[in-house]
Design a protein around this motif. Structure first.
Motif, PDB file in Angstrom:
ATOM      1  N   GLY A  82       0.822  -1.211   0.000  1.00 20.60           N
ATOM      2  CA  GLY A  82       0.000   0.000   0.000  1.00 20.60           C
ATOM      3  C   GLY A  82       0.851   1.255   0.000  1.00 20.60           C
ATOM      4  N   LEU A  83       1.905   1.269   0.818  1.00 21.37           N
ATOM      5  CA  LEU A  83       2.813   2.407   0.852  1.00 21.37           C
ATOM      6  C   LEU A  83       3.572   2.536  -0.466  1.00 21.37           C
ATOM      7  CD1 LEU A  83       4.092   4.722   2.439  1.00 21.37           C
ATOM      8  CD2 LEU A  83       5.712   3.078   3.419  1.00 21.37           C
ATOM      9  N   THR A  84       3.894   1.394  -1.037  1.00 21.88           N
ATOM     10  CA  THR A  84       4.584   1.412  -2.331  1.00 21.88           C
ATOM     11  C   THR A  84       3.693   2.014  -3.413  1.00 21.88           C
ATOM     12  OG1 THR A  84       5.848  -0.556  -1.726  1.00 21.88           O
ATOM     13  CG2 THR A  84       5.711  -0.020  -4.057  1.00 21.88           C
ATOM     14  N   HIS A  85       2.422   1.632  -3.416  1.00 20.68           N
ATOM     15  CA  HIS A  85       1.491   2.182  -4.405  1.00 20.68           C
ATOM     16  C   HIS A  85       1.315   3.689  -4.214  1.00 20.68           C
ATOM     17  CE1 HIS A  85      -1.810   2.274  -7.238  1.00 20.68           C
ATOM     18  NE2 HIS A  85      -2.591   2.840  -6.330  1.00 20.68           N
ATOM     19  N   ALA A  86       1.219   4.117  -2.952  1.00 20.65           N
ATOM     20  CA  ALA A  86       1.090   5.552  -2.678  1.00 20.65           C
ATOM     21  C   ALA A  86       2.346   6.302  -3.124  1.00 20.65           C
ATOM     22  CB  ALA A  86       0.834   5.782  -1.193  1.00 20.65           C
ATOM     23  N   SER A  87       3.508   5.702  -2.910  1.00 18.12           N
ATOM     24  CA  SER A  87       4.758   6.347  -3.330  1.00 18.12           C
ATOM     25  C   SER A  87       4.826   6.479  -4.848  1.00 18.12           C
ATOM     26  CB  SER A  87       5.954   5.533  -2.824  1.00 18.12           C
ATOM     27  OG  SER A  87       5.984   5.516  -1.410  1.00 18.12           O
ATOM     28  N   ARG A  88       4.312   5.488  -5.556  1.00 18.99           N
ATOM     29  CA  ARG A  88       4.316   5.579  -7.021  1.00 18.99           C
ATOM     30  C   ARG A  88       3.396   6.690  -7.497  1.00 18.99           C
ATOM     31  NH1 ARG A  88       4.265   0.013 -10.270  1.00 18.99           N
ATOM     32  NH2 ARG A  88       4.590   1.601 -11.870  1.00 18.99           N
ATOM     33  N   ILE A  89       2.257   6.861  -6.832  1.00 21.69           N
ATOM     34  CA  ILE A  89       1.352   7.953  -7.211  1.00 21.69           C
ATOM     35  C   ILE A  89       2.019   9.301  -6.958  1.00 21.69           C
ATOM     36  CG2 ILE A  89      -0.818   9.096  -6.629  1.00 21.69           C
ATOM     37  CD1 ILE A  89      -1.994   6.350  -6.036  1.00 21.69           C
ATOM     38  N   ALA A 147       7.909  23.722   0.240  1.00 25.32           N
ATOM     39  CA  ALA A 147       9.011  23.411  -0.671  1.00 25.32           C
ATOM     40  C   ALA A 147       9.944  22.366  -0.072  1.00 25.32           C
ATOM     41  CB  ALA A 147       9.783  24.680  -1.007  1.00 25.32           C
ATOM     42  N   THR A 148      10.246  22.518   1.212  1.00 22.91           N
ATOM     43  CA  THR A 148      11.119  21.551   1.886  1.00 22.91           C
ATOM     44  C   THR A 148      10.489  20.168   1.889  1.00 22.91           C
ATOM     45  OG1 THR A 148      11.981  23.313   3.294  1.00 22.91           O
ATOM     46  CG2 THR A 148      12.358  21.054   4.011  1.00 22.91           C
ATOM     47  N   ALA A 149       9.181  20.111   2.153  1.00 23.92           N
ATOM     48  CA  ALA A 149       8.487  18.827   2.152  1.00 23.92           C
ATOM     49  C   ALA A 149       8.480  18.195   0.767  1.00 23.92           C
ATOM     50  CB  ALA A 149       7.057  19.013   2.654  1.00 23.92           C
ATOM     51  N   ALA A 150       8.291  19.018  -0.270  1.00 22.00           N
ATOM     52  CA  ALA A 150       8.274  18.486  -1.633  1.00 22.00           C
ATOM     53  C   ALA A 150       9.611  17.882  -2.016  1.00 22.00           C
ATOM     54  CB  ALA A 150       7.894  19.596  -2.619  1.00 22.00           C
ATOM     55  N   VAL A 151      10.696  18.563  -1.654  1.00 21.99           N
ATOM     56  CA  VAL A 151      12.028  18.033  -1.959  1.00 21.99           C
ATOM     57  C   VAL A 151      12.280  16.740  -1.190  1.00 21.99           C
ATOM     58  CG1 VAL A 151      14.496  18.492  -1.814  1.00 21.99           C
ATOM     59  CG2 VAL A 151      12.944  20.300  -2.536  1.00 21.99           C
ATOM     60  N   ALA A 152      11.888  16.712   0.069  1.00 24.90           N
ATOM     61  CA  ALA A 152      12.094  15.511   0.880  1.00 24.90           C
ATOM     62  C   ALA A 152      11.313  14.331   0.325  1.00 24.90           C
ATOM     63  CB  ALA A 152      11.677  15.790   2.326  1.00 24.90           C
ATOM     64  N   VAL A 153      10.067  14.582  -0.096  1.00 24.78           N
ATOM     65  CA  VAL A 153       9.247  13.514  -0.665  1.00 24.78           C
ATOM     66  C   VAL A 153       9.850  13.006  -1.968  1.00 24.78           C
ATOM     67  CG1 VAL A 153       7.020  13.033  -1.751  1.00 24.78           C
ATOM     68  CG2 VAL A 153       7.109  14.191   0.459  1.00 24.78           C
ATOM     69  N   ALA A 154      10.332  13.928  -2.794  1.00 31.18           N
ATOM     70  CA  ALA A 154      10.935  13.533  -4.064  1.00 31.18           C
ATOM     71  C   ALA A 154      12.146  12.640  -3.838  1.00 31.18           C
ATOM     72  CB  ALA A 154      11.338  14.770  -4.869  1.00 31.18           C
ATOM     73  N   CYS A 155      12.960  12.973  -2.855  1.00 28.35           N
ATOM     74  CA  CYS A 155      14.150  12.161  -2.569  1.00 28.35           C
ATOM     75  C   CYS A 155      13.762  10.805  -2.002  1.00 28.35           C
ATOM     76  CB  CYS A 155      15.052  12.896  -1.584  1.00 28.35           C
ATOM     77  SG  CYS A 155      15.750  14.428  -2.238  1.00 28.35           S
ATOM     78  N   PHE A 156      12.806  10.791  -1.059  1.00 23.58           N
ATOM     79  CA  PHE A 156      12.462   9.539  -0.387  1.00 23.58           C
ATOM     80  C   PHE A 156      11.800   8.555  -1.336  1.00 23.58           C
ATOM     81  CE2 PHE A 156       9.246   6.986   1.816  1.00 23.58           C
ATOM     82  CZ  PHE A 156      10.063   6.253   2.657  1.00 23.58           C
ATOM     83  N   THR A 157      10.837   9.013  -2.110  1.00 21.78           N
ATOM     84  CA  THR A 157      10.088   8.084  -2.956  1.00 21.78           C
ATOM     85  C   THR A 157      10.977   7.427  -4.003  1.00 21.78           C
ATOM     86  OG1 THR A 157       9.436   9.936  -4.392  1.00 21.78           O
ATOM     87  CG2 THR A 157       7.897   9.290  -2.650  1.00 21.78           C
ATOM     88  N   ARG A 158      11.940   8.153  -4.538  1.00 18.42           N
ATOM     89  CA  ARG A 158      12.794   7.570  -5.568  1.00 18.42           C
ATOM     90  C   ARG A 158      13.697   6.477  -5.001  1.00 18.42           C
ATOM     91  NH1 ARG A 158      10.518   7.604  -9.762  1.00 18.42           N
ATOM     92  NH2 ARG A 158      12.373   7.621 -11.096  1.00 18.42           N
ATOM     93  N   VAL A 159      14.183   6.682  -3.790  1.00 15.26           N
ATOM     94  CA  VAL A 159      15.008   5.649  -3.153  1.00 15.26           C
ATOM     95  C   VAL A 159      14.131   4.514  -2.640  1.00 15.26           C
ATOM     96  CG1 VAL A 159      16.736   5.197  -1.368  1.00 15.26           C
ATOM     97  CG2 VAL A 159      16.696   7.403  -2.522  1.00 15.26           C
TER      98      VAL A 159
END
Length: 265
Positions: free
Chosen positions: A71-78, A183-195
């Motif tokens: 479920g978390l994986t699917h949310a991360s892909r979205i 902006a800080t949250a967006a950058v953090a999310v972008a980094c986390f989801t890709r890894v």
């Protein structure tokens, strides 16, 4: 030749703009961010084992978590495909550029658009030059193409967020802390989801974030330095042409001299 007759030695336009760029906080920040990004890339290219082992350990733990929590994986892909996708970021920046154009700040609009184009080109060149392989898994949860370093999601998101914050500052929009947090949250999310999705190493996202922020802050510093030098050159040309009326105290119709202002001192 007396000191009065001797022409003053003033720095040229390029040298003066460079000095103004280095004196600005954004210029200093751009240098530090660029140095940190260069160090990160250099360590990976040189094959520094502590860095590579850290990448491997983080990737393996997050990939195991991605397999255990579909479920978390699917949310991360979205999130990664729609919220912090590079094209989503470019659309946000395009909306900001159109807003600047509508406000008749067209030179600034072109500047921001060109900065975004430079970010895309720089990212492509660096990926080709570094040529780092992406993580490989027996049971992948996502896929991506081309080289890994730097992360396009992280770099584009960081550059876009910094540029949007800069535009908001220039146009005096309210709620600066909220924008900074977003902006800080967006950058953090972008980094986390890709890894987390196993398509990037940790240092890929770190290098991308640093490079994107460095490019955006460097662009802002360059804009202000050029504008500052242009204003100084215009003032100097006005004085040289004999237009001294703005800098001299004026006489009132009654014949008495006006009060001396701060500009006269």
């Amino acid at each position: 030749m007396t000191d009065i007759d001797r022409p003053s030695r003033r720095p040229g336009p390029a040298r003066g703009a460079a000095a103004a760029w280095l004196a600005a906080p954004a210029g200093k920040a751009a240098l530090l961010l660029t140095a940190a990004a260069a160090l990160t890339i250099a360590l990976v290219v040189a094959g520094a084992q502590p860095v590579l082992r850290l990448d491997q350990a983080v990737a393996e733990r997050l990939h195991a978590a991605a397999l255990q929590h579909p479920g978390l994986t699917h949310a991360s892909r979205i999130v990664t495909d729609w919220v912090v996708d590079p094209w989503t970021m470019r659309l946000l920046l395009a909306a900001a550029v159109l807003g600047l154009w509508h406000r008749r700040q067209r030179l600034l609009a072109w500047w921001v658009a060109c900065t975004s184009a430079v970010e895309w080109g720089l990212r492509s060149v660096l990926r080709w030059a570094v040529g780092r392989d992406r993580p490989e898994w027996e049971r992948p949860v996502d896929s991506a193409e081309f080289a890994a370093m730097p992360s396009g999601h992280a770099m584009t998101t960081a550059a876009t967020c910094v540029l949007l914050l800069w535009i908001a500052h220039l146009t005096h929009l309210p709620a600066g802390l909220v924008r900074l947090g977003t902006a800080t949250a967006a950058v953090a999310v972008a980094c986390f989801t890709r890894v987390f999705l196993g398509v990037h190493w940790l240092t890929d996202t770190l290098a991308g974030t640093l490079l994107g922020a460095a490019l955006a802050t460097g662009s802002a510093a360059t804009w202000h330095a050029v504008r500052l030098r242009s204003s100084a050159a215009y003032s100097g040309s006005s004085l040289a042409s004999g237009d001294l009326s703005q800098g001299l105290p004026q006489r009132h119709p009654g014949g008495y001299r006006g009060s001396t202002s701060e500009a006269d001192i």
